[in-house]
Design a protein around this motif. Sequence first.
Motif, PDB file in Angstrom:
ATOM      1  N   HIS A 266      -6.402  -0.659   0.560  1.00  0.00           N
ATOM      2  CA  HIS A 266      -6.840   0.408  -0.335  1.00  0.00           C
ATOM      3  C   HIS A 266      -6.161   1.719   0.038  1.00  0.00           C
ATOM      4  N   THR A 267      -5.712   2.447  -0.970  1.00  0.00           N
ATOM      5  CA  THR A 267      -5.272   3.829  -0.790  1.00  0.00           C
ATOM      6  C   THR A 267      -6.261   4.705  -1.538  1.00  0.00           C
TER       7      THR A 267
ATOM      8  N   LEU B  71       0.819  -1.211   0.000  1.00  0.00           N
ATOM      9  CA  LEU B  71       0.000   0.000   0.000  1.00  0.00           C
ATOM     10  C   LEU B  71       0.856   1.265   0.000  1.00  0.00           C
TER      11      LEU B  71
ATOM     12  N   ALA C 108       0.010   4.469   4.272  1.00  0.00           N
ATOM     13  CA  ALA C 108       0.114   3.150   4.903  1.00  0.00           C
ATOM     14  C   ALA C 108       1.094   3.149   6.067  1.00  0.00           C
TER      15      ALA C 108
ATOM     16  N   TYR D 129      -6.991  -1.348   5.677  1.00  0.00           N
ATOM     17  CA  TYR D 129      -6.588  -2.752   5.641  1.00  0.00           C
ATOM     18  C   TYR D 129      -7.765  -3.631   6.066  1.00  0.00           C
TER      19      TYR D 129
ATOM     20  N   THR E 282      -5.927   5.357   4.128  1.00  0.00           N
ATOM     21  CA  THR E 282      -5.449   4.002   3.846  1.00  0.00           C
ATOM     22  C   THR E 282      -6.221   3.028   4.723  1.00  0.00           C
TER      23      THR E 282
END
Length: 311
Positions: A160-161, A24, A140, A37, A35
């Motif tokens: 995801h960013t 990431l 991240a 997870y 960000t």
Amino acid sequence: MCGIAGLIHKGKSSNVGGEMTAMLQALKHRGPDSTGYAVYGEPTEGDYVLRLKVAEAEDMAKGRGIHQVLADRITEVEAIMQEHGVTVKTKEHATEYALRYLISHEGDTTALAEHIEETDGVEILSLGNGLELIKDLGDASDVAGLYGLNEFNGTHGIGHTRMATESDVDIRSAHPYWAFPYNDVSVVHNGQITNYWIMRRQMERKGHRFMSNCDSELLAVYTANNLANGVTLEQSLRNSIEEIDGVFTYLVATKDQLGMAKDTMAAKPLVLYESDDLIAMASEEVAIRAILPQEIDTYDPYDEEVRVWQA
């Protein structure tokens, strides 16, 4: 332009927290706003991990009174858990507004989750045997450091960013999304769903709740509805290509599976690496190279391609 990434180890555990952080961080340029997870540890029978937030990060700047507000919300949440017969085994504060509970519960987890979310300002990020969903503002490195994710051991994860385009820059609008109320299901997405409001109203009429106006949340709710009605993950992914309009590439994780789907135009990128014991994928190859610096072969999935892997 957001970035998505995912990986799954076959038949073994690894430092998926550290691996996802490296992937990431390599995609930071695609989404600097937040960000997230969704990482999967090794579940213990009868135990659940509950991740929730009692405020947005920006709320912490609202003056000294906010600290008592948060304390009152936490007290109310814990009273609700006690009412539902929950045994709290551990409680951790990653931040003042984000908590992690390890709980034992033999009752209806959907009823528990719905009751907790009646508390003003409280949102459950995830509730499951293996899933832990963490998201916050920053890149991240920031989020992993804040939440202690660099040494998270597990079998698989997605992340995801985010670059905010059509919704707010806050935790509520960040990815991944938990497929409430289906335990251990999470989704990340890159793209735009053009029949979002039509599909959302269909899901709401079936009793599903939405916590944001982000179109990516629809994919989580859509997946939850399918799985709750006995549809397999692979078939749900295939159905989505026919039933959801727009340009999209998305990843779905369950307690022991990782799946991906691309729409009919395949406009949103995804690069995939597959070996006998590891599958890794991301919006750009640079993210895969962050954990596999040796010479590897990758490929781009085709339009309408659906894949599902087992941990």
